[in-house]
Design an enzyme around this catalytic site. Structure first.
Site, PDB file in Angstrom:
ATOM      1  N   SER A   1       0.830  -1.211   0.000  1.00 53.08           N
ATOM      2  CA  SER A   1       0.000   0.000   0.000  1.00 53.08           C
ATOM      3  C   SER A   1       0.861   1.255   0.000  1.00 53.08           C
ATOM      4  CB  SER A   1      -0.899   0.038   1.245  1.00 53.08           C
ATOM      5  OG  SER A   1      -1.774  -1.057   1.259  1.00 53.08           O
TER       6      SER A   1
HETATM    7  N1  SAH Z   1      -1.251  -4.594   4.112  1.00 57.06           N
HETATM    8  C1  SAH Z   1      -0.546  -4.903   2.890  1.00 57.06           C
HETATM    9  C2  SAH Z   1      -1.385  -4.554   1.683  1.00 57.06           C
HETATM   10  C3  SAH Z   1      -1.325  -5.658   0.696  1.00 57.06           C
HETATM   11  S1  SAH Z   1      -2.502  -5.556  -0.628  1.00 57.06           S
HETATM   12  C4  SAH Z   1       0.813  -4.235   2.837  1.00 57.06           C
HETATM   13  O1  SAH Z   1       1.111  -3.397   3.711  1.00 57.06           O
HETATM   14  O2  SAH Z   1       1.611  -4.570   1.977  1.00 57.06           O
HETATM   15  C5  SAH Z   1      -3.841  -6.531  -0.005  1.00 57.06           C
HETATM   16  C6  SAH Z   1      -3.541  -7.944   0.376  1.00 57.06           C
HETATM   17  O3  SAH Z   1      -4.789  -8.576   0.696  1.00 57.06           O
HETATM   18  C7  SAH Z   1      -2.912  -8.814  -0.706  1.00 57.06           C
HETATM   19  O4  SAH Z   1      -1.714  -9.360  -0.234  1.00 57.06           O
HETATM   20  C8  SAH Z   1      -3.948  -9.895  -0.981  1.00 57.06           C
HETATM   21  O5  SAH Z   1      -3.382 -11.157  -1.291  1.00 57.06           O
HETATM   22  C9  SAH Z   1      -4.714  -9.932   0.325  1.00 57.06           C
HETATM   23  N2  SAH Z   1      -6.081 -10.476   0.222  1.00 57.06           N
HETATM   24  C10 SAH Z   1      -6.978 -10.308  -0.764  1.00 57.06           C
HETATM   25  N3  SAH Z   1      -8.125 -10.978  -0.492  1.00 57.06           N
HETATM   26  C11 SAH Z   1      -7.925 -11.586   0.705  1.00 57.06           C
HETATM   27  C12 SAH Z   1      -8.725 -12.450   1.515  1.00 57.06           C
HETATM   28  N4  SAH Z   1      -9.966 -12.812   1.159  1.00 57.06           N
HETATM   29  N5  SAH Z   1      -8.191 -12.897   2.680  1.00 57.06           N
HETATM   30  C13 SAH Z   1      -6.928 -12.556   3.069  1.00 57.06           C
HETATM   31  N6  SAH Z   1      -6.131 -11.748   2.340  1.00 57.06           N
HETATM   32  C14 SAH Z   1      -6.613 -11.279   1.169  1.00 57.06           C
END
Ligand code: SAH
Length: 234
Positions: A85
């Site tokens: 993010s």
């Molecule tokens: N907090 C993270 C943001 C990553 S983007 C950071 O600081 O890097 C969002 C993340 O949510 C991705 O890694 C994706 O794989 C995950 N995601 C998407 N759908 C999901 C679900 N149903 N359960 C768990 N994780 C999920």
């Protein structure tokens, strides 16, 4: 003498490799301080959040080849087609949660682990869920290396963690089409859930506060763009 010199050089070369991968540097520290000033200018004013972001080496959470860009205020690609993010978004979501030391926090979407590090640095007891195996594994390695030990689960975020709830704070870091009721129900009374809600391209940042067993207050903090929160097995 010659042998000694050789050994010295060898150790130095080895250290340099470790250095490159793991260590912080004055250059990165400087860039990080500048990034924190940018966040301030954009309206982030919670000192504990800014201090956490000043401390955490975001470059260690980036995909290979992107380290140099870690202190730009942008989202970047990580493994499994996901993103780390944007720092402003991390700061904004974390500020809305108003995390206090000792809060029990659930994060959906561990991703790179950067947001998890920020929450852990604020002194919360963190549970974080990720459904991409690769990220679930790599995030734990780097978090541990930096001295953060959140409880990490390879699990579908839509289910939350009912057996460990209720939580003081819940943070969703992927865009969900609708507010997941299962997660709202895992909030303590007085607890806060922050989630980007809406269609694939753009979502609204929603802060949901649980007022009682059955009542929730919802506030909208405007448009953001996240990778989608996925359902099913993929
Ligand atoms: N907090 C993270 C943001 C990553 S983007 C950071 O600081 O890097 C969002 C993340 O949510 C991705 O890694 C994706 O794989 C995950 N995601 C998407 N759908 C999901 C679900 N149903 N359960 C768990 N994780 C999920």
């Amino acid at each position: 003498m010659i042998v000694e010199k050789h050994i010295k050089n060898y150790t130095f070369a080895k250290l340099k490799i470790l250095d490159k991968k793991m260590r912080d540097s004055y250059k990165y520290k400087g860039l990080r301080a500048r990034l924190v000033e940018v966040l301030r200018q954009k309206g982030i004013n919670q000192e504990p959040v800014l201090n956490a972001m000043l401390k955490i080496p975001r470059h260690l959470f980036m995909a290979a080849g992107f380290e140099e860009r870690a202190y730009q205020d942008n989202a970047f690609p990580i493994a499994a087609g996901q993103t780390i993010s944007q720092p402003y978004t991390v700061a904004f979501q974390t500020s809305l949660l108003n995390i206090k030391p000792g809060d029990k926090v659930l994060e959906i979407g561990t991703g790179s682990g950067y947001q998890a590090a920020v929450i852990a640095e604020l002194g919360a007891k963190l549970y974080t869920l990720e459904r991409q195996k690769e990220l679930f594994k790599s995030a734990q390695v780097i978090l541990k290396e930096l001295g953060y030990f959140p409880y990490c689960y390879f699990k579908d975020g839509y289910e939350g963690l009912p057996t460990y709830g209720p939580f003081d704070k819940i943070l969703v870091t992927a865009g969900a089409p609708e507010m997941p009721a299962s997660l709202a129900n895992q909030l303590k009374i007085g607890g806060i859930l922050v989630a980007p809600i809406g269609p694939t391209d753009v979502q609204e940042m929603i802060k949901l506060t649980r007022l009682s067993e059955t009542e929730f207050e919802s506030k909208n903090y405007g448009a953001f763009s996240f990778v989608p929160m996925l359902t099913g097995k993929k």
